[in-house]
Scaffold this motif. Structure first.
Motif, PDB file in Angstrom:
ATOM      1  N   GLU A  24       0.813  -1.214   0.000  1.00 47.62           N
ATOM      2  CA  GLU A  24       0.000   0.000   0.000  1.00 47.62           C
ATOM      3  C   GLU A  24       0.847   1.264   0.000  1.00 47.62           C
ATOM      4  O   GLU A  24       0.527   2.235  -0.712  1.00 47.62           O
ATOM      5  CB  GLU A  24      -0.907   0.007   1.231  1.00 47.62           C
ATOM      6  N   ASN A  25       1.942   1.267   0.770  1.00 47.94           N
ATOM      7  CA  ASN A  25       2.684   2.507   0.990  1.00 47.94           C
ATOM      8  C   ASN A  25       3.772   2.775  -0.042  1.00 47.94           C
ATOM      9  O   ASN A  25       4.071   3.944  -0.340  1.00 47.94           O
ATOM     10  CB  ASN A  25       3.309   2.503   2.392  1.00 47.94           C
ATOM     11  N   PHE A  26       4.365   1.729  -0.611  1.00 51.61           N
ATOM     12  CA  PHE A  26       5.451   1.960  -1.557  1.00 51.61           C
ATOM     13  C   PHE A  26       5.003   2.803  -2.762  1.00 51.61           C
ATOM     14  O   PHE A  26       5.701   3.760  -3.133  1.00 51.61           O
ATOM     15  CB  PHE A  26       6.049   0.637  -2.022  1.00 51.61           C
ATOM     16  N   PRO A  27       3.861   2.516  -3.395  1.00 49.65           N
ATOM     17  CA  PRO A  27       3.435   3.376  -4.507  1.00 49.65           C
ATOM     18  C   PRO A  27       3.218   4.827  -4.083  1.00 49.65           C
ATOM     19  O   PRO A  27       3.473   5.751  -4.867  1.00 49.65           O
ATOM     20  CB  PRO A  27       2.121   2.729  -4.969  1.00 49.65           C
ATOM     21  N   LYS A  28       2.766   5.036  -2.846  1.00 56.16           N
ATOM     22  CA  LYS A  28       2.576   6.403  -2.350  1.00 56.16           C
ATOM     23  C   LYS A  28       3.907   7.108  -2.190  1.00 56.16           C
ATOM     24  O   LYS A  28       4.057   8.285  -2.545  1.00 56.16           O
ATOM     25  CB  LYS A  28       1.838   6.380  -1.013  1.00 56.16           C
ATOM     26  N   HIS A  29       4.898   6.395  -1.644  1.00 56.37           N
ATOM     27  CA  HIS A  29       6.217   6.990  -1.484  1.00 56.37           C
ATOM     28  C   HIS A  29       6.842   7.287  -2.848  1.00 56.37           C
ATOM     29  O   HIS A  29       7.487   8.329  -3.033  1.00 56.37           O
ATOM     30  CB  HIS A  29       7.122   6.042  -0.692  1.00 56.37           C
ATOM     31  N   PHE A  30       6.644   6.382  -3.794  1.00 49.22           N
ATOM     32  CA  PHE A  30       7.149   6.584  -5.152  1.00 49.22           C
ATOM     33  C   PHE A  30       6.526   7.843  -5.757  1.00 49.22           C
ATOM     34  O   PHE A  30       7.228   8.671  -6.362  1.00 49.22           O
ATOM     35  CB  PHE A  30       6.825   5.367  -6.006  1.00 49.22           C
ATOM     36  N   LEU A  47       4.862  -3.516  -8.447  1.00 51.28           N
ATOM     37  CA  LEU A  47       4.468  -2.259  -7.807  1.00 51.28           C
ATOM     38  C   LEU A  47       5.155  -1.069  -8.470  1.00 51.28           C
ATOM     39  O   LEU A  47       4.560   0.009  -8.605  1.00 51.28           O
ATOM     40  CB  LEU A  47       4.795  -2.294  -6.320  1.00 51.28           C
ATOM     41  N   ILE A  48       6.400  -1.264  -8.890  1.00 51.87           N
ATOM     42  CA  ILE A  48       7.095  -0.192  -9.614  1.00 51.87           C
ATOM     43  C   ILE A  48       6.375   0.107 -10.926  1.00 51.87           C
ATOM     44  O   ILE A  48       6.153   1.274 -11.287  1.00 51.87           O
ATOM     45  CB  ILE A  48       8.561  -0.600  -9.870  1.00 51.87           C
ATOM     46  N   ARG A  49       5.979  -0.939 -11.642  1.00 50.13           N
ATOM     47  CA  ARG A  49       5.259  -0.728 -12.905  1.00 50.13           C
ATOM     48  C   ARG A  49       3.915  -0.030 -12.656  1.00 50.13           C
ATOM     49  O   ARG A  49       3.513   0.858 -13.416  1.00 50.13           O
ATOM     50  CB  ARG A  49       5.040  -2.068 -13.601  1.00 50.13           C
ATOM     51  N   GLN A  50       3.230  -0.446 -11.614  1.00 49.42           N
ATOM     52  CA  GLN A  50       1.942   0.164 -11.273  1.00 49.42           C
ATOM     53  C   GLN A  50       2.122   1.641 -10.941  1.00 49.42           C
ATOM     54  O   GLN A  50       1.388   2.507 -11.460  1.00 49.42           O
ATOM     55  CB  GLN A  50       1.331  -0.560 -10.078  1.00 49.42           C
ATOM     56  N   ALA A  51       3.089   1.936 -10.072  1.00 46.85           N
ATOM     57  CA  ALA A  51       3.316   3.323  -9.668  1.00 46.85           C
ATOM     58  C   ALA A  51       3.757   4.176 -10.848  1.00 46.85           C
ATOM     59  O   ALA A  51       3.334   5.337 -10.990  1.00 46.85           O
ATOM     60  CB  ALA A  51       4.362   3.372  -8.555  1.00 46.85           C
TER      61      ALA A  51
END
Length: 296
Positions: A132-138, A174-178
């Motif tokens: 949940e948080n990694f995409p937000k931080h990205f 998650l990197i691709r999503q973000a």
């Protein structure tokens, strides 16, 4: 921060300052944002970008940013490039932002053209609710970079094979999503690195092993490789003797060969992007109407 020009000879061991590694080379040519007439390339990442152990074992290098500069300079049709490696072992995106390191070392870098972003390994291990948080931080990091470097192109990268395949896939998805949410193209370095590892699973990582776990009869042998409480070996020099020790190959950080894979893949990716931009500019110039002077 203000950065002057340095002669290559004065960078024999590349400066390590507040997590920054500076590498400067090339001749002045036009650049998109332009500083000192060179394309400015920033590498943001964790220990798999920083390379602290290879720098300690072989300070003269060449290290990631130097090799990347050399590979780009070898392409005669590309502009001169300066590569700045700003990475720190153990770092997450959250720590980069909250510690003030980005503010001190990255916010005011002049004229950045390309910013490569490679995080995720430490984020998965250290932050709560990673998915949940990694995409937000990205997204937060991208917003800061957009604000401070509006002319720069942001290039998210997948992680290299470091953790298990399942963990790497989770991070990279998650990197691709973000990246998709920010309309950014991902530079997927994972397949190239994995392909190179297929030639030998331990070819691209150094060996780092606790000295107190080395059998007493080999302590004198390993003395040239002792750094603090660890035995650190760039490659396979001691594998024939110590390779059977439990966990001898467990550290998966890149050695110089591993960083050369990263540099080569990055140079090929960036060269393609630069040539595409050159073609686009040439096409735009040719299609632009020419204003003729009135005849007398």
């Amino acid at each position: 921060m203000i950065f002057g020009r340095f002669q290559w000879q004065s960078l024999a061991a590349h400066l390590l300052l507040g997590g920054f590694v500076f590498a400067i080379a090339g001749l002045p040519l036009s650049a998109q944002a332009e500083h000192d007439g060179e394309l400015q390339i920033l590498l943001l990442g964790d220990s798999t970008t920083e390379g602290s152990v290879p720098r300690r074992l072989k300070p003269e290098g060449p290290h990631l940013e130097q090799v990347l500069e050399h590979l780009l300079a070898a392409e005669d049709d590309l502009p001169a490039c300066q590569v700045i490696n700003s990475s720190q072992g153990g770092e997450t995106i959250r720590r980069l932002l909250d510690s003030g390191r980005y503010e001190r070392n990255g916010a005011e870098l002049p004229g950045l053209d390309y910013i490569f972003i490679r995080y995720g390994i430490n984020d998965r291990a250290k932050i709560e609710n990673f998915v949940e948080n990694f995409p937000k931080h990205f997204a937060e990091l991208c917003e800061r970079l957009r604000k401070d470097h509006p002319s720069a192109e942001l290039i998210p990268m997948t992680v290299i094979p470091f953790s298990s395949e399942a963990a790497s896939e989770e991070i990279n998805n998650l990197i691709r999503q973000a990246a998709a949410e920010r309309h950014l193209e991902v530079f997927d370095i994972y397949p190239r690195y994995a392909q190179e590892l297929s030639k030998g699973p331990n070819m691209l990582n150094y060996r780092r092993y606790a000295l107190d776990k080395i059998p007493a009869k080999y302590r004198e042998l390993v003395q040239p490789f002792v750094h603090g409480a660890k035995v650190e070996v760039m490659g396979n020099e001691l594998d024939a003797i110590l390779g059977g020790l439990p966990g001898w190959y467990s550290d998966r950080h890149p050695n110089l060969a591993g960083y050369n894979v990263i540099a080569d893949a990055t140079a090929k990716y960036l060269a393609k992007r630069l040539r595409e931009k050159q073609t686009e500019r040439a096409s735009t110039t040719q299609s632009s109407p020419v204003e003729l002077s009135p005849t007398k």
